[in-house]
Design an enzyme around this catalytic site. Structure first.
Site, PDB file in Angstrom:
ATOM      1  N   SER A 116       2.730  10.127  -1.173  1.00 44.32           N
ATOM      2  CA  SER A 116       1.762   9.497  -0.137  1.00 44.32           C
ATOM      3  C   SER A 116       1.075  10.957   0.443  1.00 44.32           C
ATOM      4  O   SER A 116       1.550  11.866   0.649  1.00 44.32           O
ATOM      5  CB  SER A 116       2.610   8.865   0.991  1.00 44.32           C
ATOM      6  OG  SER A 116       1.730   8.594   2.296  1.00 44.32           O
ATOM      7  N   TYR A 143       8.372   8.679   7.505  1.00 45.60           N
ATOM      8  CA  TYR A 143       8.001   8.388   6.229  1.00 45.60           C
ATOM      9  C   TYR A 143       7.579   9.292   5.249  1.00 45.60           C
ATOM     10  O   TYR A 143       7.830   9.649   4.366  1.00 45.60           O
ATOM     11  CB  TYR A 143       7.033   7.228   6.366  1.00 45.60           C
ATOM     12  CG  TYR A 143       6.223   6.894   5.084  1.00 45.60           C
ATOM     13  CD1 TYR A 143       6.633   6.166   4.113  1.00 45.60           C
ATOM     14  CD2 TYR A 143       4.837   7.162   4.867  1.00 45.60           C
ATOM     15  CE1 TYR A 143       5.935   5.663   3.112  1.00 45.60           C
ATOM     16  CE2 TYR A 143       4.273   6.743   3.737  1.00 45.60           C
ATOM     17  CZ  TYR A 143       4.662   6.165   3.017  1.00 45.60           C
ATOM     18  OH  TYR A 143       3.862   5.953   1.658  1.00 45.60           O
ATOM     19  N   LYS A 179       1.789  -7.413   4.396  1.00 49.34           N
ATOM     20  CA  LYS A 179       2.181  -6.390   4.937  1.00 49.34           C
ATOM     21  C   LYS A 179       2.120  -6.305   6.538  1.00 49.34           C
ATOM     22  O   LYS A 179       2.487  -5.098   7.155  1.00 49.34           O
ATOM     23  CB  LYS A 179       1.391  -5.182   4.474  1.00 49.34           C
ATOM     24  CG  LYS A 179       1.700  -4.862   3.035  1.00 49.34           C
ATOM     25  CD  LYS A 179       0.642  -3.821   2.216  1.00 49.34           C
ATOM     26  CE  LYS A 179       0.805  -2.518   3.130  1.00 49.34           C
ATOM     27  NZ  LYS A 179       2.333  -1.857   2.723  1.00 49.34           N
TER      28      LYS A 179
END
Length: 325
Positions: A116, A143, A179
């Site tokens: 990411s 994250y 989402k």
């Protein structure tokens, strides 16, 4: 067989769609459907079987490969940047990814992983995917840190050049409808404009950026899966790679692109940014695509205007909102 973890999710299901387009349907979809609506992303796609993530995990720790695996496209992870359960992210994003990676290496299968752009933190160190700078990065949320840990583990283990770990920037496109708050702003904007005729963006709190002038690298999901297919076709290409257009665009450009795709006159307002995120807000992200281009990937990326038009007109504005084969 090709295995797609997170295969019912946003990028995972788009990859199943891409594999189908390339004539591949011997696919094992691995996911945790639970009570979510993401199962709808699989309707119309061709795949051999589905396996729950926990059952797949049991196979990973065994010595043999009953799937005769050619490749694993590992998109299965918690993608919420606001997830606060650090232990969960350690197990689900870091340890699990290690296990999948070792399985591929032990059985001679291609491993393509979702890292990411959140690993870049506030961006003050730039957005280069050169391996030499990996250790210096400081993600701002758990994250991003969970993704960073895997990349560092692969680097320290000497295997990073034998796998592909992809730092996705701001991905948008079909199959993200499940989402919730993590949907792209384009998806949210379409609904907001449709209901109110207006689009609201955050104000800027830095004098060098006008309201709505904060910039992101927006990349269409179809470009992401084109690249992943290319990586499957070129197993000799390895390392960490950015996945973006290489061009940062302001939020007002995104809003104008959605208004144009909806054939509406732009009406953009600016609202206060919540104080809780002001200190962590990124004002600029832009993927450095030098390394991927040097590796041989020469396909152009879709412009924001073209991507928004395709997404709005051919998916958001239609009854058939999912990618199907």
């Amino acid at each position: 067989m090709h295995i797609v973890t997170g295969g019912a999710g946003f990028i995972g299901s788009a990859m199943v769609w891409q594999l189908n387009r390339m004539g591949v349907d011997d696919i094992l979809v691995v996911d945790n459907l639970s009570t979510s609506e993401k199962w709808k992303n699989l309707v119309g796609l061709k795949y051999s079987d589905y396996l729950h993530r926990d059952e797949f995990h049991k196979y990973l720790v065994r010595e043999h490969d009953p799937f005769r695996t050619d490749a694993i496209i590992h998109m299965g992870a918690c993608s919420s940047t606001t997830e606060l359960d650090a232990d969960f992210l350690m197990e689900n994003n870091y340890r699990y990814t290690q296990l999948v990676c070792r399985f591929c290496l032990n059985h001679g299968a291609r491993f393509v992983n979702a890292s990411s752009a959140a690993t870049y933190g506030d961006g003050r160190l730039g957005f280069s995917d050169d391996h030499a700078g990996l250790r210096a990065l400081r993600p701002l949320n758990m994250y991003g840190y969970s993704k960073q840990l895997f990349d560092l583990w692969a680097l320290e283990s000497g295997i990073l050049d034998h796998i592909a770990s992809l730092k996705f920037f701001n991905v948008y496109g079909p199959n993200e409808y499940h989402k919730g708050d993590m949907k792209s702003v384009i998806c949210k904007a379409y609904k907001q404009i449709g209901e109110t005729g207006k689009m609201k963006l955050f104000k800027s709190y830095r004098p060098d950026y006008p309201h709505g002038g904060q910039k992101r690298d927006f990349v269409y999901v179809k470009d992401c899966v084109d690249l992943m297919w290319w990586l499957l076709e070129h197993p000799d290409v390895g390392g960490v790679f950015n996945v973006g257009t290489g061009q940062a665009r302001p939020w007002v450009d995104l809003a104008n692109a959605v208004f144009a795709a909806m054939d509406k006159t732009p009406d953009i307002g600016f609202i206060e940014m919540p104080e809780a995120i002001r200190d962590k807000y990124q004002y600029f992200t832009q993927a450095d695509m030098t390394k991927l281009r040097a590796a041989g990937y020469d396909k152009p990326f879709t412009s924001l205007e073209e991507g928004a038009a395709d997404y709005v007109k051919n998916y958001l504005a239609t009854d058939d909102i999912h990618l199907t084969s």
